[in-house]
Design an enzyme around this catalytic site. Structure first.
Site, mmCIF file in Angstrom:
data_model
loop_
_atom_site.group_PDB
_atom_site.id
_atom_site.type_symbol
_atom_site.label_atom_id
_atom_site.label_comp_id
_atom_site.label_asym_id
_atom_site.label_seq_id
_atom_site.Cartn_x
_atom_site.Cartn_y
_atom_site.Cartn_z
ATOM 1 N N THR A 465 0.799 -1.219 0.000
ATOM 2 C CA THR A 465 0.000 0.000 0.000
ATOM 3 C C THR A 465 0.833 1.271 0.000
ATOM 4 O O THR A 465 0.337 2.328 -0.368
ATOM 5 C CB THR A 465 -0.890 -0.003 1.254
ATOM 6 O OG1 THR A 465 -0.072 -0.411 2.354
ATOM 7 C CG2 THR A 465 -2.034 -0.983 1.119
ATOM 8 N N ILE A 604 -4.915 13.522 1.703
ATOM 9 C CA ILE A 604 -4.209 12.560 0.860
ATOM 10 C C ILE A 604 -2.714 12.707 1.126
ATOM 11 O O ILE A 604 -2.113 13.734 0.820
ATOM 12 C CB ILE A 604 -4.550 12.783 -0.631
ATOM 13 C CG1 ILE A 604 -6.056 12.581 -0.858
ATOM 14 C CG2 ILE A 604 -3.738 11.837 -1.517
ATOM 15 C CD1 ILE A 604 -6.605 11.228 -0.410
ATOM 16 N N ASN A 606 -0.162 10.863 -0.009
ATOM 17 C CA ASN A 606 0.672 10.695 -1.201
ATOM 18 C C ASN A 606 -0.260 10.363 -2.367
ATOM 19 O O ASN A 606 -0.794 9.257 -2.439
ATOM 20 C CB ASN A 606 1.690 9.565 -0.968
ATOM 21 C CG ASN A 606 2.599 9.340 -2.158
ATOM 22 O OD1 ASN A 606 2.183 9.464 -3.313
ATOM 23 N ND2 ASN A 606 3.840 8.992 -1.897
ATOM 24 N N THR A 609 0.529 6.914 -4.368
ATOM 25 C CA THR A 609 0.164 5.640 -3.742
ATOM 26 C C THR A 609 -1.344 5.584 -3.493
ATOM 27 O O THR A 609 -1.950 4.518 -3.559
ATOM 28 C CB THR A 609 0.936 5.416 -2.420
ATOM 29 O OG1 THR A 609 0.762 6.554 -1.591
ATOM 30 C CG2 THR A 609 2.415 5.194 -2.678
ATOM 31 N N GLU A 680 -9.523 0.321 0.961
ATOM 32 C CA GLU A 680 -10.620 -0.585 0.619
ATOM 33 C C GLU A 680 -11.772 0.061 -0.126
ATOM 34 O O GLU A 680 -12.532 -0.628 -0.816
ATOM 35 C CB GLU A 680 -11.111 -1.268 1.901
ATOM 36 C CG GLU A 680 -9.983 -2.147 2.427
ATOM 37 C CD GLU A 680 -10.256 -2.808 3.760
ATOM 38 O OE1 GLU A 680 -10.806 -3.896 3.745
ATOM 39 O OE2 GLU A 680 -9.901 -2.235 4.801
HETATM 40 MO MO1 MOS Z 1 -8.642 -5.677 4.572
HETATM 41 S S1 MOS Z 1 -10.022 -7.081 3.969
HETATM 42 O O1 MOS Z 1 -9.092 -5.419 6.178
HETATM 43 O O2 MOS Z 1 -7.143 -6.469 4.362
#
Ligand code: MOS
Length: 713
Positions: A465, A604, A606, A609, A680
């Site tokens: 991430t 934000i 970055n 990313t 997510e």
């Molecule tokens: Mo996320 S499904 O909490 O890696």
């Protein structure tokens, strides 16, 4: 010059592309041997006999562990927290689900271990296998919680009265199917014992402190005698959030053989040993008045879990807060089946739940002959209707507006089939995206040496991430030093404790601790006499002071947690997803040709990313909408789509231009760094936007994912 907000390249990129970054199963360890898990091919079965003699005598084999000879573990069934799962550790002669661990072969090379694993002979006493969710709906029960913490049911106002008063109603059932995470890096580890009481594990993990706790419980060790290291993770998505059976089996093999042991799951084993997204059946009932104001909302979710453990996909949580309505009721129910335990899969709950809710809203818009964006604006929640709290910030209106404009939504003609590109049917659909902004307690330490080198440490994970990068950016700004001066270290339980890298909470949780520790260190540097220019420390003078410093380093620690003030607010990230599909009228082949999405997720840190996270989620949403489907043979409970040839994920040719708009949002309450988290949200809403576009193109309402071409015939 501040670092936060700049789209700087990943600080770990060079190490990764040059192969310098060592993953869990390639950390060099002397004397290492290799373990392979033998799995069953029946579900709901007892193991009648298992013959390991041929395997034991195969070349290079050190041991073959089965339920007959595996050590009895004190905490084999231990559950250490809400994200922890019950493991299968060869303690019983049984196979509750297909592809369950029934033996572990350890040999001097991986090839010899795999060859010997083929020689293990097993016979079963079969039970009645039940893996069909639809056939077991009569056995649905209410779980203790939806997701790890939320109540399974909610009720506000009077839904029946709201429906009675409604001018129009939508009452429809939506289904989503199994998905498997499949990060590029399979789960794997290297386990090394130091004597009988101390264990070091190199793992690929989203939560090393959870792994430590679990291994300590399983083997009856003090937590301080278990060290878990996870420097690089080749993708997580939820499957690496909980410790699974193979971890303890590998440690067991190392204990029995007295050798360091390495174990990597095969791609096929990824389909049974590390969780998956459960199937859901969701009924959504909406009532609205003639102007489109919601008068009632019901959302009832049924999902599957295993016989062994409970995981409830919390698909109705967003329905409690997303739209203003006085009467909202939601329920979550579970059905136990002879399947492995499901788990968190990117945006657990919201990914599947927004599909049902946002398609239902599209159906309501159609019934009311109202533009889908307009319908959402008429039901815009000015405060969280579920928690009855104000939002800490909410720029969702901006998201709708900016994405709609960029997409060219105003040119949309409402009638299905009214847009064409040559002979292709063109459809435009949209949906709302949302994901909660969480914060958990976290700690960090910041230190600076006599050469002026800053080392910031926290035991968090970078699951791809960008944690290495954003933490260095946060620390640099908090210190008033250039980001080039800062090195961030993570992925070791000997470092300060941080939460799981899941639930989109790393930036907010670990970021807050890193910022606080760096601020503390800055205070110490100022006390040392370093001059301040604006927010920045004078470098030349600082270096001179540090060189003369009597101690080898200055150091500051901090621990942060959710502030009391924040609890007065409801905090969520929001977004708007717009999708275009083109469908061949003869072949019914569906192509997503364009997506424009706008997200508001606080500050934000970055943009580079951040954008990667958003488009990663959107790509997965295209998979959820059109491709991904784990098929299980109902006779045996065996997954038949056990590799990436049969389990279809989107490839480059499936992905059009994805445009992401980062909507400016200031949130003074959410946490110290002002970031809500965005790992997510990208997968939420997108499947609904595509399903709604398919309806717009064809007039056909598909309520069952994935939308394959047979459903359009
Ligand atoms: Mo996320 S499904 O909490 O890696």
């Amino acid at each position: 010059m501040t670092a936060v907000g700049k789209g700087i390249d990943r600080l770990d990129a060079r190490a990764k592309v040059t192969g310098k970054a060592q993953y869990a199963a390639e950390v060099p360890v002397a004397n290492v041997v290799h373990a392979v898990i033998v799995t069953s091919n029946q579900a709901a079965a007892k193991i009648a006999a298992i013959d390991a003699r041929a395997a034991e005598h195969a070349p290079g084999v050190l041991t073959v562990l089965t339920s007959a000879n595996a050590p009895k573990l004190p905490g084999a069934k231990a559950k250490t927290g809400p994200v922890d799962r019950v493991l299968q550790l060869l303690q019983e002669a049984e196979s509750p689900y297909n592809d369950c661990p029934i033996a572990v072969v350890v040999a001097d090379t991986l090839e010899r271990a795999r060859a010997a694993a083929e020689l293990v002979q097993v016979s079963y006493t079969p039970g009645g296998v039940q893996t069909e969710l639809r056939e077991r709906l009569g056995h649905a029960y209410a779980p203790k919680t939806a997701g790890p913490r939320e109540p399974a049911d909610s009720s506000r106002g009077d839904v029946a009265a709201g429906l009675e008063a409604a001018f129009v109603q939508v009452d429809a059932t939506y289904t989503t199917t199994n998905q498997h995470h499949n990060p590029m890096e399979m789960h794997g580890l290297t386990a090394v014992w130091q004597g009988q009481q101390s264990l070091t594990v190199y793992d690929t993990s989203q939560g090393i402190f959870g792994v430590r706790k679990k291994l300590a419980a399983v083997f009856g060790l003090a937590e301080s005698n278990v060290r878990v290291i996870s420097r690089y993770v080749g993708g997580g998505f939820g499957c690496k959030g909980s410790p699974w059976s193979h971890l303890a089996l590998c440690a067991m093999a190392a204990q029995v053989t007295g050798r360091p042991v390495r174990l990597v799951l095969t791609r096929q084993q990824m389909f049974s040993l590390v969780g998956y997204r459960p199937r859901t059946i969701q009924r959504v009932v909406l009532g609205a008045d003639a102007k489109g104001k919601l008068t009632a909302v019901r959302h009832d979710v049924i999902s599957e879990t295993s016989r062994l453990d409970e995981f409830s996909e919390p698909s109705a949580l967003q329905t409690r807060m997303l739209y203003a309505c006085p009467n909202i009721a939601t329920t979550h129910r579970l059905v136990r089946l002879d399947v492995p335990t499901p788990t968190f899969t990117r945006a657990p709950g919201e990914a599947t739940g927004t599909f049902a809710l946002e398609v239902a809203l599209d159906e309501l818009a159609t019934a009311l002959q109202l533009d889908p964006v307009e319908l959402r604006l008429r039901n815009y929640a000015e405060r969280d209707p579920g928690e009855d709290k104000p939002w800490s910030s909410k720029e969702l209106r901006q998201c709708y507006q900016q994405a709609a404009q960029r997409f060219g939504w105003a040119a949309r003609r409402a009638a299905p089939g009214s847009h064409r590109d040559g002979k292709l049917l063109v459809g435009w659909g949209m949906a709302t995206a949302t994901y909660p902004a969480r914060q958990s307690a976290a700690s960090a330490v910041a230190r600076i040496d006599r050469e002026g080198r800053v080392l910031v440490q926290a035991g968090t994970q970078d699951i791809g991430t960008g944690t290495y990068t954003i933490m260095a950016q946060i620390a640099a700004d908090a210190l008033g030093l250039p980001v080039e001066r800062v090195r961030f270290e993570l992925g070791d339980t000997t470092l300060p404790e941080t939460p799981i890298s899941g639930g989109s909470q790393t930036a907010s949780s670990t970021g807050s601790a890193v910022q606080a520790a760096a601020r503390e260190l800055k205070k110490k540097l100022l006390a040392l006499g370093a001059p301040l220019r604006g927010q920045e420390l004078g470098l030349k003078e600082l270096d001179a002071l540090l060189a003369k410093m009597s101690e080898p380093e200055l150091r500051a620690e901090a621990r942060t947690e959710e502030k009391a003030e924040r609890k007065r607010y409801s905090s969520h990230s929001f977004g708007a997803q717009f999708a275009e599909v083109k469908i061949d009228p003869d072949l019914r082949q569906i192509r997503v040709t364009r997506c424009v999405s706008a997200f508001a997720a606080g500050k934000i840190l970055n943009p580079k990313t951040a954008r990667s996270q958003y488009i990663g989620g959107m790509v997965w949403g295209i998979g959820l909408a059109l491709l991904e489907h784990t098929a299980r043979d109902p006779r045996t409970g065996r997954v038949v789509t056990r590799d990436l040839a049969d389990y279809h994920v989107p490839v480059h040719a499936d992905i059009p231009e994805l445009e992401v708009i980062l909507v400016d949002e200031r949130d003074p309450y959410v946490n110290e760094v002002g970031a809500k988290g965005l790992g997510e949200i990208g997968i939420t809403g997108i499947a609904a936007a595509i399903a709604n576009a398919v309806h717009h193109a064809t007039g056909k309402r598909v309520r069952d994912l994935p939308i394959t071409l047979d459903k359009l015939i």
